[in-house]
Write an enzyme that holds these catalytic residues in place. Sequence first.
Site, PDB file in Angstrom:
ATOM      1  N   GLY A 237       0.594  -1.093   0.106  1.00 34.32           N
ATOM      2  CA  GLY A 237      -0.111   0.062  -0.067  1.00 34.32           C
ATOM      3  C   GLY A 237       0.853   1.424  -0.183  1.00 34.32           C
ATOM      4  N   ARG A 263       1.855  34.416 -16.816  1.00 34.87           N
ATOM      5  CA  ARG A 263       1.876  35.779 -16.196  1.00 34.87           C
ATOM      6  C   ARG A 263       3.131  36.365 -16.392  1.00 34.87           C
ATOM      7  NH1 ARG A 263      -0.975  38.706 -12.618  1.00 34.87           N
ATOM      8  NH2 ARG A 263       0.391  39.387 -10.717  1.00 34.87           N
ATOM      9  N   GLY A 335      -0.973  35.055  -5.343  1.00 34.81           N
ATOM     10  CA  GLY A 335      -2.244  35.421  -4.775  1.00 34.81           C
ATOM     11  C   GLY A 335      -3.261  34.376  -5.309  1.00 34.81           C
ATOM     12  N   GLU A 358      -1.096   5.319   6.007  1.00 36.97           N
ATOM     13  CA  GLU A 358      -0.281   4.301   5.692  1.00 36.97           C
ATOM     14  C   GLU A 358       1.028   4.391   6.487  1.00 36.97           C
ATOM     15  OE1 GLU A 358      -1.104   2.228   2.224  1.00 36.97           O
ATOM     16  OE2 GLU A 358      -3.106   2.695   2.210  1.00 36.97           O
TER      17      GLU A 358
END
Length: 378
Positions: A237, A263, A335, A358
């Site tokens: 797992g 941006r 932001g 886990e």
Amino acid sequence: MNNELQAEICQQIERYRKDHIEPTLEQDDHSENFRMEIFSGLGELGLCGMTLPEKYGGAELTYSDLCATLTELAKSSVSYAVTLSVSTMVQSIINEFGNESQKKKFLPSLTSGQGIGAFCLSESSSGSDAAALKTTAKKTDGGYILNGSKMWITSGGISETYIVMARTGAEGAKGISAFIVPSGSEGLSFGKKESKMGWKVSPTREVILENCFVSEENLLQSEGLGFKIAMAALDKGRITIGAIAVGLAKRALDESVKYALERKQFKQEIFNFQGLQFMLADMATEIECSRLLVDQASHYYDQGIPNQKLASMAKLKSTDTAMKVTTDAVQILGGVGYTTEYPVERLMRDAKVLQIVEGTNQIQRVVIARCLKKELQA
Ligand code: CAA
């Protein structure tokens, strides 16, 4: 690197997550809504019993294939990825430690994705110290009476099959046994849905056992082997949790690169600033290291050589990376990264608990150190 089959599976999942998961993802995260039809849809794609034998409805694929699947799924939803990963762990337990009639009875519904599996080990006073669990299983005519309560159970209340570790003997690991408890069993009930920081689509509940009768046919192997069964399952797992962390981190990186190229500040794309390039390069490098460890750990399992140390290393490195990368992604987006307009804040919230479930990352270090000692002594 994904092989041809894995690349094909990943393409299929990419389509599925974009068409079926992403459209309601933000809304479901907000309203904490799990959609069974999305999970069953994964089953229809053959993804719910990937590593299980065909005769129980599985696809007989490898752990590496499962990890590639979880990585791809986690790019959209860690919640569905973790539901799949824990349900697969439950199937592996039944397949590895169950007898033929247990396999025939419980596996087909789980492998088809019609049912979900839950793993019930932790209790309010025994998290990291799992061997101290207090839930009892007292022998009675034809079975056992279970009493106790299991905490923070992934898919609690929506699962069909619960693997419950309970005490049949003395204190410590050797007094623990593992039981298959089907939903609907008398005396099995659930606490309220926990209100969590992340994994909001995946319900987490207390699993309560009050004089819950479990037939002796539902005992896995024999009394006293429950702790070993749980630990062996967690070894696998933990690799899948690592795979999920890699997918989540990759998505955060992709969002960061995309945003940095769009941006503009100081009359140019912020990507042009070396300070930002260094962050992106470090994020990509850490993700690649994590992926290689997950690949290596799953490869060992596929070769029939379980490697506990590598499994813990894969979980530790990938989940710490996911936390760092998602935190940096929020920083890069600034932001807007802190708002729900972009997915990075959700990714950051979803990353945190990967360092806890886990086995906390501190426990992974304990396991790794113990392996180092054993290696030296050998
Ligand atoms: N495979 C097989 N057997 C194992 C094993 C493994 N990986 N690890 C330990 N064992 C055996 C040992 O050999 C020993 O048996 P012997 O005495 O016969 O040799 C027995 O189990 C006890 O082992 P330890 O003495 O090592 O046990 P310990 O009490 O010191 O605990 C631990 C070790 C690593 C700290 C363990 O308690 C642990 O992993 N704790 C974390 C628990 C955890 O991971 N919880 C997760 C909850 S589930 C979850 O989060 C799922 C979810 O829903 C998302």
